[in-house]
Design a protein around this motif. Structure first.
Motif, mmCIF file in Angstrom:
data_model
loop_
_atom_site.group_PDB
_atom_site.id
_atom_site.type_symbol
_atom_site.label_atom_id
_atom_site.label_comp_id
_atom_site.label_asym_id
_atom_site.label_seq_id
_atom_site.Cartn_x
_atom_site.Cartn_y
_atom_site.Cartn_z
ATOM 1 N N SER A 114 21.145 -30.416 -19.588
ATOM 2 C CA SER A 114 21.852 -29.755 -18.492
ATOM 3 C C SER A 114 23.352 -29.687 -18.744
ATOM 4 O O SER A 114 23.948 -30.579 -19.347
ATOM 5 N N GLU A 115 23.965 -28.631 -18.231
ATOM 6 C CA GLU A 115 25.423 -28.477 -18.283
ATOM 7 C C GLU A 115 26.117 -29.641 -17.571
ATOM 8 O O GLU A 115 27.245 -30.019 -17.928
ATOM 9 N N ALA A 116 25.447 -30.245 -16.593
ATOM 10 C CA ALA A 116 26.055 -31.347 -15.821
ATOM 11 C C ALA A 116 26.372 -32.564 -16.685
ATOM 12 O O ALA A 116 27.192 -33.405 -16.311
ATOM 13 N N THR A 159 13.113 -11.852 -20.093
ATOM 14 C CA THR A 159 13.833 -13.066 -19.689
ATOM 15 C C THR A 159 15.346 -12.948 -19.808
ATOM 16 O O THR A 159 16.075 -13.671 -19.120
ATOM 17 N N GLY A 160 15.863 -12.052 -20.669
ATOM 18 C CA GLY A 160 17.269 -12.142 -21.011
ATOM 19 C C GLY A 160 17.526 -13.494 -21.661
ATOM 20 O O GLY A 160 16.606 -14.166 -22.147
ATOM 21 N N ASP A 161 18.772 -13.935 -21.698
ATOM 22 C CA ASP A 161 19.094 -15.277 -22.198
ATOM 23 C C ASP A 161 18.883 -16.269 -21.056
ATOM 24 O O ASP A 161 19.315 -16.020 -19.932
ATOM 25 N N PHE A 162 18.259 -17.410 -21.346
ATOM 26 C CA PHE A 162 17.988 -18.346 -20.255
ATOM 27 C C PHE A 162 17.789 -19.755 -20.774
ATOM 28 O O PHE A 162 17.555 -19.994 -21.957
ATOM 29 N N LYS A 163 17.887 -20.719 -19.836
ATOM 30 C CA LYS A 163 17.489 -22.095 -20.073
ATOM 31 C C LYS A 163 16.928 -22.628 -18.761
ATOM 32 O O LYS A 163 17.114 -22.006 -17.701
ATOM 33 N N LEU A 164 16.243 -23.737 -18.811
ATOM 34 C CA LEU A 164 15.683 -24.340 -17.601
ATOM 35 C C LEU A 164 16.600 -25.479 -17.176
ATOM 36 O O LEU A 164 16.385 -26.639 -17.511
ATOM 37 N N ASP A 165 17.662 -25.114 -16.449
ATOM 38 C CA ASP A 165 18.672 -26.090 -16.024
ATOM 39 C C ASP A 165 18.666 -26.151 -14.500
ATOM 40 O O ASP A 165 18.979 -25.162 -13.828
ATOM 41 N N THR A 166 18.305 -27.301 -13.953
ATOM 42 C CA THR A 166 18.271 -27.460 -12.492
ATOM 43 C C THR A 166 19.591 -27.958 -11.920
ATOM 44 O O THR A 166 19.723 -28.087 -10.706
ATOM 45 N N SER A 167 20.594 -28.234 -12.789
ATOM 46 C CA SER A 167 21.919 -28.644 -12.300
ATOM 47 C C SER A 167 22.995 -28.037 -13.206
ATOM 48 O O SER A 167 23.649 -28.742 -13.960
ATOM 49 N N PRO A 168 23.191 -26.723 -13.125
ATOM 50 C CA PRO A 168 24.045 -26.019 -14.087
ATOM 51 C C PRO A 168 25.545 -26.084 -13.817
ATOM 52 O O PRO A 168 26.304 -25.388 -14.486
ATOM 53 N N VAL A 169 26.003 -26.852 -12.818
ATOM 54 C CA VAL A 169 27.419 -26.980 -12.440
ATOM 55 C C VAL A 169 27.900 -25.741 -11.700
ATOM 56 O O VAL A 169 28.459 -25.819 -10.608
ATOM 57 N N LEU A 170 27.712 -24.573 -12.291
ATOM 58 C CA LEU A 170 28.142 -23.323 -11.677
ATOM 59 C C LEU A 170 27.031 -22.301 -11.853
ATOM 60 O O LEU A 170 26.445 -22.198 -12.919
ATOM 61 N N GLY A 171 26.729 -21.564 -10.808
ATOM 62 C CA GLY A 171 25.633 -20.603 -10.888
ATOM 63 C C GLY A 171 24.345 -21.182 -10.347
ATOM 64 O O GLY A 171 24.291 -22.317 -9.874
ATOM 65 N N GLU A 172 23.303 -20.384 -10.447
ATOM 66 C CA GLU A 172 22.031 -20.753 -9.812
ATOM 67 C C GLU A 172 21.191 -21.658 -10.711
ATOM 68 O O GLU A 172 21.046 -21.384 -11.898
ATOM 69 N N PRO A 173 20.634 -22.713 -10.159
ATOM 70 C CA PRO A 173 19.704 -23.542 -10.936
ATOM 71 C C PRO A 173 18.397 -22.798 -11.155
ATOM 72 O O PRO A 173 18.054 -21.870 -10.421
ATOM 73 N N PHE A 174 17.680 -23.222 -12.177
ATOM 74 C CA PHE A 174 16.374 -22.621 -12.424
ATOM 75 C C PHE A 174 15.428 -22.966 -11.292
ATOM 76 O O PHE A 174 15.302 -24.120 -10.897
ATOM 77 N N ASP A 175 14.749 -21.947 -10.761
ATOM 78 C CA ASP A 175 13.844 -22.105 -9.621
ATOM 79 C C ASP A 175 12.427 -21.772 -10.077
ATOM 80 O O ASP A 175 12.025 -20.609 -10.136
#
Length: 557
Positions: free
Chosen positions: A210-212, A164-180
């Motif tokens: 979420s970062e949002a 997994t590496g480092d991760f979170k389940l964020d569907t609105s991360p502000v910058l970068g890809e949301p979790f799919d």
């Protein structure tokens, strides 16, 4: 004929948070072809590693098996995953694969060390694959606190692993890809033999945030603040940097980035097209001429690093900038365990200046980049692995995460650094333990954990140091004027006399009774002197200092 093995071997990051380095191998026992996932650093502290700049994994086992290593794969651009590349690449010399932003950072590290930047290759994302010996590796996008973070889908003849590496389940991360979730389900569809999974927040039972959620809170705080506003966060959290800068811009403040890491991250993000509308910044030199109520500094040093901008500002001026009563300093970050004292020292320094220190104690100005317990359960549900191998956590995190896997009907195994696990059979099996440790970057030199350099430095710090100079003539007679110099010890002993004089007087009496056999043997003479110096120190100040003896032998004319 021995069967082929699929091995997992952490060299760093399993049993600690930081210094990540994980080996995977496939093939006959002892001849497996290998890949390395991540090569990070950890940061020192003055109590256990005084004077050390950074700590990197001990890669002795990997060097001994270098002919079997195919490539390095870097999951994302945090220092505890990519920071060791510059320091250790010369010993490895294998291709490095990463996504574009991480590759940009890795190239910079190689360039700083005079290494070949072309050894860093940019990889696509799942389902694109990189061939590395018996492995096919895909970068599976996932949300985290730095852009272009990825899990790795590692295919081998013995089955699929998701790291997994480092991760979170964020569907609105502000910058970068949301979790799919659908993409992850697709990656898991052929079946997952092992999920090697981030364990950082396994004890946090709340769903991840979420970062949002952070940006509006920061904007409100900046708009209400008077005087200069200063904020620190992880330099790699580009989304947070953007939220901070936009909050400052909305409040009519000029933005100044302070600290090399802060500037390097934003430059890399702009180069790779991740930051397209970052507010205009001013240089530290120009910032000094801007009225403080119209200025916002975004600075390095959220973890109390003594050389970073936050620490420098807390001790006085930095690039001509000085905080005053009524200014605000925001820690938009979580303090990593072990850094509490350093961070608290900076906070107290600011408080003494009259600066208002704002932290994330109420959860308004920071969210974690790691999956909490419910998210870990969700990723297990999506991937449905045969076995869960916890990594990226202290031993208590690994053990709790393995229990969580078992509670959800899956096998879980605790494999801290140096534990070799064979995943090829029906059940994971620990098959070997190798010596794993740490290597210290001490100035420009790499020093082994057990070489004694840091141990001697700690002893000198704890006990002080005495240097004794003695001269012996060609007849093995000791001359009278023995000299003692002290460092890190009190000038006066308990009797009020100079400690060095007391040692010289004691040694004069001792050495007057030494026979020529002892005087003619450097080791025996040194032993007498060391014991004499330590006896005086113990009697006078209750210390046993480190002692260096300089013996000069005079040759006959």
């Amino acid at each position: 004929m021995a069967r082929d093995r699929l091995i997992y071997l952490p060299l760093g990051g399993a049993g600690e948070i930081g210094m990540n380095a994980y080996i995977y191998g496939y093939g006959p026992e002892g001849r497996e072809r290998l890949i390395l996932v991540d090569l990070g650093i950890a940061f020192p502290d003055m109590d256990t590693t005084p004077g050390v700049d950074v700590i990197v994994p001990d890669i002795a086992w990997l060097r001994d098996n270098l002919d079997r290593l195919e490539a390095l794969f870097i999951t994302h651009g945090h220092e505890d995953h990519v920071g060791g590349v510059g320091h250790l690449f010369q010993q490895l010399g294998k291709p490095i694969y990463a996504r574009a932003f991480t590759a940009n950072l890795a190239r910079r590290k190689l360039a700083e060390k005079g290494q070949d930047e072309n050894m860093v290759k940019v990889a696509g994302t799942f389902p694109d694959k990189v061939d590395a010996g018996p492995f096919q590796v895909s970068f599976l996008p996932v949300s985290h606190s730095i852009p272009e973070s990825s899990a790795l889908v590692i295919d081998s003849p013995a089955g699929r692993i998701i790291h997994t590496g480092d991760f979170k389940l964020d569907t609105s991360p502000v910058l970068g890809e949301p979790f799919d979730a659908d993409l992850w389900a697709e990656a898991a569809r052929p079946g997952v033999r092992a999920l090697v999974c981030d364990s950082t927040n396994v004890f946090n039972k709340h769903e991840g945030r979420s970062e949002a959620l952070v940006g509006p809170n920061i904007q409100d705080l900046v708009s209400r603040s008077k005087g200069m506003f200063v904020a620190t966060t992880f330099a790699s959290n580009v989304a947070r940097l953007q939220s901070l800068a936009r909050a400052g811009e909305a409040a009519g403040r000029s933005i100044c980035l302070m600290g090399r890491a802060m500037r390097r991250m934003t430059e890399a993000a702009v180069q790779e097209g991740l930051l397209t509308d970052f507010p205009k910044t001013v240089s530290p030199e120009d910032a000094a001429d801007i009225p403080r109520e119209n200025l916002m500094l975004i600075v390095t040093g959220s973890q109390g690093e003594r050389r970073a901008a936050s620490a420098q500002l807390s001790q006085g001026k930095y690039f001509g900038m000085e905080l005053e009563e009524g200014d605000t300093f925001l820690f938009s970050s979580k303090t990593i365990p072990g850094n509490e004292k350093s961070v608290a020292r900076i906070m107290n320094n600011f408080s003494e200046m009259g600066v208002d220190v704002v932290t994330d104690d109420d959860g308004l100005y920071h969210v974690s980049g790691h999956a909490n317990r419910p998210d870990l359960e969700e990723i297990q549900r999506i991937t449905d692995p045969q076995v869960v191998i916890p990594m990226h956590g202290e031993h208590r995190h690994l053990r709790e995460h393995a229990k969580l896997a078992l509670a959800n009907g899956r096998a879980g195994i605790v494999a801290p650094n140096g534990t070799m696990v064979d995943l090829a059979g029906n059940q994971p099996e620990i098959v070997d333990h190798i010596e794993s440790g740490r290597t210290y970057l001490d100035g420009s030199a790499l020093v082994g954990q057990f070489d004694g350099v840091i141990r001697d430095r700690i002893r000198m710090a704890l006990n002080g140091h005495a240097v004794v100079a003695v001269m012996v003539d060609d007849d093995d007679e000791i001359l009278e004027d023995t000299w003692v110099d002290l460092r890190g010890l009190p000038e006066l002993g308990d009797r009020g006399a100079p400690l060095a004089d007391l040692m010289e007087q004691h040694l004069a009496g001792q050495l007057a009774r030494v026979d020529t056999r002892t005087a003619g043997d450097d080791d025996k003479l040194e032993d007498v002197i060391v014991k004499g110096v330590r006896k005086v120190a113990q009697d006078e100040i209750g210390k046993r200092p480190e002692v260096t003896v300089l013996i000069t032998r005079l040759a006959a004319e």
